[in-house]
Design a protein around this motif. Structure first.
Motif, PDB file in Angstrom:
ATOM      1  N   GLU A  95      -1.873   8.021  -2.155  1.00 13.03           N
ATOM      2  CA  GLU A  95      -1.354   9.030  -1.663  1.00 13.03           C
ATOM      3  C   GLU A  95      -0.042   8.963  -1.639  1.00 13.03           C
ATOM      4  OE1 GLU A  95      -3.339  11.775  -0.945  1.00 13.03           O
ATOM      5  OE2 GLU A  95      -5.371  10.239  -0.621  1.00 13.03           O
ATOM      6  N   TYR A  96       0.814   8.160  -1.652  1.00 16.80           N
ATOM      7  CA  TYR A  96       2.309   8.440  -1.137  1.00 16.80           C
ATOM      8  C   TYR A  96       2.839   7.990  -2.440  1.00 16.80           C
ATOM      9  CZ  TYR A  96       1.381   9.145   3.379  1.00 16.80           C
ATOM     10  OH  TYR A  96       0.910  11.023   3.788  1.00 16.80           O
ATOM     11  N   GLY A  97       1.902   7.207  -3.903  1.00 16.54           N
ATOM     12  CA  GLY A  97       2.782   7.094  -4.892  1.00 16.54           C
ATOM     13  C   GLY A  97       3.389   5.120  -4.725  1.00 16.54           C
ATOM     14  N   GLU A  98       3.818   5.370  -6.011  1.00 17.25           N
ATOM     15  CA  GLU A  98       4.991   3.446  -6.843  1.00 17.25           C
ATOM     16  C   GLU A  98       6.205   3.154  -5.539  1.00 17.25           C
ATOM     17  OE1 GLU A  98       4.406   0.802 -10.000  1.00 17.25           O
ATOM     18  OE2 GLU A  98       3.835   3.111 -10.285  1.00 17.25           O
ATOM     19  N   GLU A  99       6.262   2.244  -4.927  1.00 20.12           N
ATOM     20  CA  GLU A  99       7.262   1.632  -4.416  1.00 20.12           C
ATOM     21  C   GLU A  99       7.501  -0.049  -5.261  1.00 20.12           C
ATOM     22  OE1 GLU A  99       7.304   1.115  -0.471  1.00 20.12           O
ATOM     23  OE2 GLU A  99       6.605   2.451  -0.128  1.00 20.12           O
ATOM     24  N   LYS A 100       8.713   0.142  -5.372  1.00 17.82           N
ATOM     25  CA  LYS A 100       8.942  -1.071  -6.430  1.00 17.82           C
ATOM     26  C   LYS A 100       8.283  -1.939  -7.262  1.00 17.82           C
ATOM     27  CE  LYS A 100      10.353  -3.508  -2.095  1.00 17.82           C
ATOM     28  NZ  LYS A 100       9.883  -2.033  -1.159  1.00 17.82           N
ATOM     29  N   ALA A 101       7.967  -0.915  -8.484  1.00 20.55           N
ATOM     30  CA  ALA A 101       7.477  -1.592  -9.542  1.00 20.55           C
ATOM     31  C   ALA A 101       7.541  -2.329 -10.163  1.00 20.55           C
ATOM     32  CB  ALA A 101       7.481   0.202 -10.746  1.00 20.55           C
ATOM     33  N   ALA A 102       8.847  -2.831 -10.123  1.00 17.20           N
ATOM     34  CA  ALA A 102       8.798  -4.207 -10.674  1.00 17.20           C
ATOM     35  C   ALA A 102       8.114  -5.552 -10.584  1.00 17.20           C
ATOM     36  CB  ALA A 102      10.297  -4.189 -11.727  1.00 17.20           C
ATOM     37  N   ALA A 103       7.847  -5.155  -8.612  1.00 16.37           N
ATOM     38  CA  ALA A 103       8.160  -6.390  -8.205  1.00 16.37           C
ATOM     39  C   ALA A 103       6.642  -7.426  -8.805  1.00 16.37           C
ATOM     40  CB  ALA A 103       7.340  -6.025  -6.724  1.00 16.37           C
ATOM     41  N   ARG A 104       6.965  -8.828  -8.852  1.00 17.80           N
ATOM     42  CA  ARG A 104       6.150  -9.696  -9.325  1.00 17.80           C
ATOM     43  C   ARG A 104       4.808  -9.383  -8.569  1.00 17.80           C
ATOM     44  NH1 ARG A 104       4.358 -14.918  -6.776  1.00 17.80           N
ATOM     45  NH2 ARG A 104       3.047 -15.307  -8.211  1.00 17.80           N
ATOM     46  N   ALA A 105       4.781  -8.974  -7.480  1.00 21.33           N
ATOM     47  CA  ALA A 105       3.115  -9.034  -6.362  1.00 21.33           C
ATOM     48  C   ALA A 105       3.108  -7.510  -6.157  1.00 21.33           C
ATOM     49  CB  ALA A 105       3.393 -10.238  -5.198  1.00 21.33           C
ATOM     50  N   ARG A 106       2.161  -6.560  -6.768  1.00 19.92           N
ATOM     51  CA  ARG A 106       1.784  -5.406  -6.350  1.00 19.92           C
ATOM     52  C   ARG A 106      -0.276  -5.730  -5.327  1.00 19.92           C
ATOM     53  NH1 ARG A 106       3.203  -1.502 -10.819  1.00 19.92           N
ATOM     54  NH2 ARG A 106       1.173  -2.401 -12.131  1.00 19.92           N
ATOM     55  N   TRP A 107       0.773  -4.531  -4.709  1.00 17.85           N
ATOM     56  CA  TRP A 107      -0.926  -4.008  -3.565  1.00 17.85           C
ATOM     57  C   TRP A 107      -0.792  -2.471  -3.849  1.00 17.85           C
ATOM     58  CZ3 TRP A 107      -3.030  -7.015   0.121  1.00 17.85           C
ATOM     59  CH2 TRP A 107      -2.714  -8.226   0.386  1.00 17.85           C
ATOM     60  N   TYR A 108      -2.644  -2.325  -4.208  1.00 13.61           N
ATOM     61  CA  TYR A 108      -3.427  -1.244  -5.030  1.00 13.61           C
ATOM     62  C   TYR A 108      -3.626  -0.368  -3.396  1.00 13.61           C
ATOM     63  CZ  TYR A 108      -2.042  -2.144  -9.873  1.00 13.61           C
ATOM     64  OH  TYR A 108      -1.397  -2.343 -10.726  1.00 13.61           O
ATOM     65  N   ILE A 109      -3.817   0.902  -3.214  1.00 18.86           N
ATOM     66  CA  ILE A 109      -4.170   0.979  -1.757  1.00 18.86           C
ATOM     67  C   ILE A 109      -5.152   2.404  -1.976  1.00 18.86           C
ATOM     68  CG2 ILE A 109      -3.939   2.160   0.582  1.00 18.86           C
ATOM     69  CD1 ILE A 109      -1.666   0.466  -0.207  1.00 18.86           C
ATOM     70  N   ASP A 110      -6.087   2.498  -2.156  1.00 19.09           N
ATOM     71  CA  ASP A 110      -6.854   3.671  -2.051  1.00 19.09           C
ATOM     72  C   ASP A 110      -7.282   4.054  -0.595  1.00 19.09           C
ATOM     73  OD1 ASP A 110      -8.434   6.320  -2.006  1.00 19.09           O
ATOM     74  OD2 ASP A 110      -9.779   5.071  -4.035  1.00 19.09           O
ATOM     75  N   PRO A 111      -6.702   4.328   0.094  1.00 17.76           N
ATOM     76  CA  PRO A 111      -7.062   4.663   1.537  1.00 17.76           C
ATOM     77  C   PRO A 111      -8.457   5.372   1.844  1.00 17.76           C
ATOM     78  CG  PRO A 111      -5.111   6.174   1.018  1.00 17.76           C
ATOM     79  CD  PRO A 111      -5.885   5.956  -0.039  1.00 17.76           C
ATOM     80  N   ILE A 112      -9.028   6.030   1.428  1.00 18.42           N
ATOM     81  CA  ILE A 112     -10.285   6.876   1.422  1.00 18.42           C
ATOM     82  C   ILE A 112     -10.818   6.962   0.085  1.00 18.42           C
ATOM     83  CG2 ILE A 112     -12.121   8.156   2.239  1.00 18.42           C
ATOM     84  CD1 ILE A 112      -9.955   8.324   4.756  1.00 18.42           C
ATOM     85  N   ASP A 113     -11.145   5.739  -0.478  1.00 19.16           N
ATOM     86  CA  ASP A 113     -12.758   5.606  -1.836  1.00 19.16           C
ATOM     87  C   ASP A 113     -13.967   7.158  -1.531  1.00 19.16           C
ATOM     88  OD1 ASP A 113     -12.525   5.237  -4.415  1.00 19.16           O
ATOM     89  OD2 ASP A 113     -13.921   4.549  -3.969  1.00 19.16           O
ATOM     90  N   GLY A 114     -14.044   8.325  -2.050  1.00 16.26           N
ATOM     91  CA  GLY A 114     -15.152   8.901  -1.728  1.00 16.26           C
ATOM     92  C   GLY A 114     -14.587  10.004  -0.414  1.00 16.26           C
ATOM     93  N   THR A 115     -13.425  10.741  -1.115  1.00 15.06           N
ATOM     94  CA  THR A 115     -13.111  11.637   0.175  1.00 15.06           C
ATOM     95  C   THR A 115     -14.227  12.684   0.388  1.00 15.06           C
ATOM     96  OG1 THR A 115     -10.639  11.426  -0.212  1.00 15.06           O
ATOM     97  CG2 THR A 115     -10.565  12.483   0.359  1.00 15.06           C
ATOM     98  N   HIS A 116     -14.634  13.101  -0.526  1.00 16.40           N
ATOM     99  CA  HIS A 116     -15.463  14.134  -0.690  1.00 16.40           C
ATOM    100  C   HIS A 116     -16.578  13.733   0.742  1.00 16.40           C
ATOM    101  CE1 HIS A 116     -13.144  15.312  -4.309  1.00 16.40           C
ATOM    102  NE2 HIS A 116     -13.901  16.615  -4.180  1.00 16.40           N
ATOM    103  N   LEU A 131      -4.588  -7.131  -4.486  1.00 11.53           N
ATOM    104  CA  LEU A 131      -3.199  -7.127  -4.768  1.00 11.53           C
ATOM    105  C   LEU A 131      -3.470  -8.238  -6.216  1.00 11.53           C
ATOM    106  CD1 LEU A 131      -0.495  -8.794  -3.862  1.00 11.53           C
ATOM    107  CD2 LEU A 131      -1.479 -10.765  -2.949  1.00 11.53           C
ATOM    108  N   GLU A 132      -2.222  -7.800  -6.499  1.00  6.29           N
ATOM    109  CA  GLU A 132      -1.645  -8.003  -7.970  1.00  6.29           C
ATOM    110  C   GLU A 132      -0.896  -8.830  -8.118  1.00  6.29           C
ATOM    111  OE1 GLU A 132      -1.316  -4.929 -12.000  1.00  6.29           O
ATOM    112  OE2 GLU A 132       0.319  -5.851 -10.611  1.00  6.29           O
ATOM    113  N   ALA A 244      -8.295  -1.941  -8.710  1.00  2.00           N
ATOM    114  CA  ALA A 244      -7.845  -2.675  -9.128  1.00  2.00           C
ATOM    115  C   ALA A 244      -9.846  -3.422  -7.548  1.00  2.00           C
ATOM    116  CB  ALA A 244      -6.762  -2.303  -8.261  1.00  2.00           C
ATOM    117  N   ALA A 245      -9.108  -3.031  -7.029  1.00  3.13           N
ATOM    118  CA  ALA A 245     -10.215  -3.950  -5.967  1.00  3.13           C
ATOM    119  C   ALA A 245     -11.562  -4.484  -6.592  1.00  3.13           C
ATOM    120  CB  ALA A 245     -10.712  -3.409  -4.285  1.00  3.13           C
TER     121      ALA A 245
END
Length: 289
Positions: A95-116, A131-132, A244-245
């Protein structure tokens, strides 16, 4: 297995030993990250259930997909807690895109998978969180509050499920041992999307050859493969936060998740997840004109 067999198992490119070799943290670090992911999903579950089967505000995004106030509230909460606990970590969210794209650690978020499903009151929806570290996914959680089930994994610690009537768990899960397509249950997200994409010319022949086929979309199909209830999950039009998950859960359960070229990656719009034994056979059939 003897130590002499370990390199061969890792070289195979899938399986629990291979997955463990992908760890980019200590056992204590992985446990900490997983516990934090569980806490985030606990909070997300509470928000989702407060809105489920209630009147919710629905908007259409520029890509013609839907977003609800619950999606946005969940992602804002998760982002805020990640920033407070791990301020140097990056974030990739639906919903809100990417932050700190070059970070060593990154979290992937799908707040509601299956919105329909969520919008229509179908309980097959969930929060996906992963977490990556240094480009390798380490922890994955798929939490389905309306089903009261959750699937999760971290590198080297196996894949697990908790919930479901009479099977509260946590219980260890593994992919199936089915080794032939005629004996396999094949799942897919949307048959019409697969057909119109033109990317999988052998799709119809594959599902015709399989023992059974069903359209179980979103995280649910990957959970069924990881738990040994199906042998393959096929989707097109997916994003990194969708995969990711499931990627970590599938690999820790002994399976494989790749693009259609057979590469371990989640940044393609097409994906195949299998029990590993059938991966090459299913992929070859899908691409066969």
């Amino acid at each position: 297995m003897s130590d002499a067999g370990l390199p061969l198992a890792i070289e195979a490119g899938y399986g629990t030993l291979f997955s463990a070799s992908c760890a980019r943290g200590t056992a204590d670090q992985l446990a900490e990250w997983l516990a934090f992911a569980h806490a985030l999903c606990d909070a997300a579950d509470a928000i989702a259930l407060r809105h489920f089967r209630r009147e919710v505000e629905i908007r259409t995004k520029p890509d013609r997909t839907f977003v609800t106030e619950a999606d946005q509230a969940i992602e804002r909460l998760i982002r805020g807690r990640i920033a407070a606990r791990f301020p140097d970590h990056g974030i990739v969210g639906e919903e809100y895109g990417e932050e700190k794209a070059a970070a060593r650690a990154r979290w992937y978020i799908d707040p509601i998978d299956g919105t329909h499903n969520f919008i229509r009151g179908v309980p097959l929806f969930g929060t996906l969180l992963a977490l990556e570290i240094e480009g390798e996914l380490q922890v994955g959680v798929m939490s389905a509050p309306a089903l009261r089930e959750r699937w999760y994994a971290s590198r080297g610690a196996g894949a697990w499920a908790i919930g479901a009537a009479g099977m509260e768990g946590p219980r260890s899960i593994r992919v199936s041992g089915v080794g032939a397509v005629p004996d396999a249950q094949i799942l897919y997200g949307s048959a019409s999307e697969v057909r119109t994409s033109g990317l999988l010319p052998g799709f119809e022949a594959l599902i015709g050859e399989a023992w059974r086929e069903r359209g179980f979309d979103d995280f649910w199909g990957y959970a069924l493969v990881a738990g040994g209830a199906a042998e393959a999950m096929i989707e097109v039009g997916v994003s990194t936060w969708d995969l990711a998950a499931p990627f970590v859960v599938i690999e820790e359960a002994g399976g494989r998740l790749t693009d259609l070229d057979g590469r371990r990656r989640i940044d393609r719009r097409e994906v195949l997840a299998t029990n590993g034994l059938l991966h090459d056979a299913v992929r070859e059939r899908l691409l066969r004109a």
